[in-house]
Every structure is written in C-alpha cells, then in structure tokens.
Design a protein around this motif. Structure first.
Motif, mmCIF file in Angstrom:
data_model
loop_
_atom_site.group_PDB
_atom_site.id
_atom_site.type_symbol
_atom_site.label_atom_id
_atom_site.label_comp_id
_atom_site.label_asym_id
_atom_site.label_seq_id
_atom_site.Cartn_x
_atom_site.Cartn_y
_atom_site.Cartn_z
ATOM 1 N N ASN A 8 0.795 -1.230 0.000
ATOM 2 C CA ASN A 8 0.000 0.000 0.000
ATOM 3 C C ASN A 8 0.826 1.279 0.000
ATOM 4 O O ASN A 8 0.303 2.340 -0.324
ATOM 5 C CB ASN A 8 -0.986 -0.030 1.164
ATOM 6 N N LEU A 9 2.104 1.188 0.346
ATOM 7 C CA LEU A 9 2.959 2.373 0.298
ATOM 8 C C LEU A 9 3.802 2.446 -0.972
ATOM 9 O O LEU A 9 4.283 3.517 -1.326
ATOM 10 C CB LEU A 9 3.869 2.431 1.531
ATOM 11 N N PRO B 276 0.351 3.499 -4.707
ATOM 12 C CA PRO B 276 0.478 4.852 -5.265
ATOM 13 C C PRO B 276 0.962 4.857 -6.717
ATOM 14 O O PRO B 276 0.478 5.648 -7.528
ATOM 15 C CB PRO B 276 1.495 5.538 -4.351
ATOM 16 N N VAL B 277 1.881 3.960 -7.044
ATOM 17 C CA VAL B 277 2.374 3.886 -8.422
ATOM 18 C C VAL B 277 1.242 3.466 -9.355
ATOM 19 O O VAL B 277 1.014 4.082 -10.406
ATOM 20 C CB VAL B 277 3.572 2.909 -8.537
ATOM 21 N N PHE B 278 0.508 2.424 -8.969
ATOM 22 C CA PHE B 278 -0.604 1.956 -9.786
ATOM 23 C C PHE B 278 -1.643 3.062 -9.967
ATOM 24 O O PHE B 278 -2.095 3.329 -11.079
ATOM 25 C CB PHE B 278 -1.264 0.711 -9.170
ATOM 26 N N ASN B 279 -2.028 3.711 -8.876
ATOM 27 C CA ASN B 279 -3.059 4.746 -8.956
ATOM 28 C C ASN B 279 -2.611 5.939 -9.789
ATOM 29 O O ASN B 279 -3.402 6.509 -10.550
ATOM 30 C CB ASN B 279 -3.487 5.189 -7.556
ATOM 31 N N LEU B 280 -1.364 6.317 -9.665
ATOM 32 C CA LEU B 280 -0.822 7.406 -10.471
ATOM 33 C C LEU B 280 -0.862 7.045 -11.956
ATOM 34 O O LEU B 280 -1.332 7.829 -12.787
ATOM 35 C CB LEU B 280 0.618 7.713 -10.029
ATOM 36 N N LEU C 33 -7.204 -3.844 3.483
ATOM 37 C CA LEU C 33 -8.002 -5.011 3.877
ATOM 38 C C LEU C 33 -7.931 -6.100 2.798
ATOM 39 O O LEU C 33 -7.763 -7.284 3.114
ATOM 40 C CB LEU C 33 -9.459 -4.615 4.134
ATOM 41 N N VAL C 34 -8.034 -5.688 1.533
ATOM 42 C CA VAL C 34 -7.929 -6.662 0.431
ATOM 43 C C VAL C 34 -6.554 -7.330 0.464
ATOM 44 O O VAL C 34 -6.446 -8.551 0.349
ATOM 45 C CB VAL C 34 -8.172 -5.974 -0.934
ATOM 46 N N ASN D 81 -8.590 7.389 -0.487
ATOM 47 C CA ASN D 81 -9.679 6.426 -0.683
ATOM 48 C C ASN D 81 -9.126 5.027 -0.928
ATOM 49 O O ASN D 81 -9.692 4.042 -0.460
ATOM 50 C CB ASN D 81 -10.577 6.848 -1.850
ATOM 51 N N SER D 82 -8.033 4.951 -1.664
ATOM 52 C CA SER D 82 -7.388 3.665 -1.921
ATOM 53 C C SER D 82 -6.985 2.996 -0.611
ATOM 54 O O SER D 82 -7.159 1.788 -0.439
ATOM 55 C CB SER D 82 -6.163 3.889 -2.806
ATOM 56 N N TRP D 83 -6.459 3.777 0.302
ATOM 57 C CA TRP D 83 -6.013 3.224 1.582
ATOM 58 C C TRP D 83 -7.177 2.812 2.483
ATOM 59 O O TRP D 83 -6.968 2.157 3.501
ATOM 60 C CB TRP D 83 -5.088 4.199 2.291
#
Length: 190
Positions: free
Chosen positions: A96-97, A101-105, A144-145, A137-139
């Motif tokens: 998640n860190l 962020p790379v994927f979402n960007l 959990l997933v 929102n991603s976090w």
C-alpha cells in the motif's frame, strides 16, 4: 449451471498452471474492459464507446495483470512465502505504500490521456488536485484486500482476487474521472 462453472473453473486453473502470466494478463484485460462498460452504462444510455473499452482492456492486459503478477511474486520471494502476522503486515504495508500509489498514479494518467483524450497539462492539474484524495480512498479499501489476499489466498490466485476487486476500483476511478471532467467543463453561452 454449476457443472458449467465447475468445468470453466477447472480450465481456468489448468491455464493458470500452464501460462500464468498470459492467463493473468487476459483476465485483467477482460475485467478492465468490463469495468469500463459498467461505468459507461452507469453514466449514460448512449451507445458504448468501444475505443474507451479497448483502451481500458489494453491497460489491464499490458500493465495491470503483468505488473500485479510480478509484484505478487516479488513480495512472496521477499518474505519467502511467510504468512505469519508480522510478515503479512509488512507485505500489506509495502503493497500500500509502494505498489498502490504507483498503480493509482499510472491509471489516473492513462485514463486522463489515453481513455479521455486529455492533454498532459490538464492531466497534471488533475493529478495535483485529485491524486491525494484518491490515494486516501485507496487506503480505505486496499489494505483489507491485501491482508486477506496475503494471509489466505494461494499465490497463484492472488492476482485474480486483486483483479476482481480492481473491477470495482477501476469502475470507481472511471466514474470519478468522468464526473470531474464534467464538473470542470465550462458551459457554452449563446
């Protein structure tokens, strides 16, 4: 009906054993296309924009599926397949860190430039404005997933689980991109 599902699942698992990367890439591309179709139908009754759908399918096929395949292998090797609480927590944290962020960007840039056809200037402004809240929102969802995935799901099925949840996440991102574009288009006056 259950026999059809059982046969399809068995074939999928065999294909996953034979060609894991190809199978995960095709699965991801298919789910990305379905997320775009879903988003389009939720926004409008207009005919489907197949160019958009193909663009999203290509994102899943070329980036999302393969990158997730290699990321899952990397985290598994990094922690030598351990599933104890400390290792799982560290995997979730790294996932998640780093990956998130790379994927979402990348998906925000891709949706804005390739799918929506926006300029890099528009995209840069959009990223500055929307990326922090999107990542927050991603976090709310992905830790959990990731926790469930790393603790309970076998390595060969982790990408499938991630892509199944990503169907909803990508639909959300597409709808969000659509709504922010609509909100910021100036009205034409006669």
């Amino acid at each position: 009906m259950s026999n059809v599902v059982t046969v399809a699942w068995a074939r999928y698992l065999r294909q996953l054993e034979r060609e894991p990367l190809k199978t995960k890439a095709i699965t991801s591309g298919s789910l990305a296309a379905l997320s775009d179709i879903t988003a389009q139908k939720l926004v409008s009754n207009a005919p489907l924009n197949w160019r958009r759908t193909v663009a999203m399918a290509l994102f899943g096929l070329i980036w999302s599926g393969p990158s997730n395949h290699y990321w899952q292998k990397f985290t598994n090797q990094l922690f030598r397949g351990k599933k104890d609480a400390a290792s799982v927590a560290q995997k979730v944290l790294i996932d998640n860190l780093v990956y998130s962020p790379v994927f979402n960007l990348l998906i925000m840039i891709y949706i804005s430039t390739v799918v929506e056809g926006r300029s890099m200037s528009f995209t840069q402004t959009k990223l500055q404005r929307d990326f922090p809240s999107l990542q927050m929102n991603s976090w709310k969802l992905w830790p959990l997933v990731s926790l469930i995935n790393y603790k309970y799901v076998p390595l060969k099925l982790r990408v499938l689980v991630m892509q199944a949840i990503a169907f909803f996440w990508q639909t959300f991102l597409i709808l969000r991109a659509k709504s922010t574009v609509v909100q910021h288009v100036p009205l034409k006056t006669a």
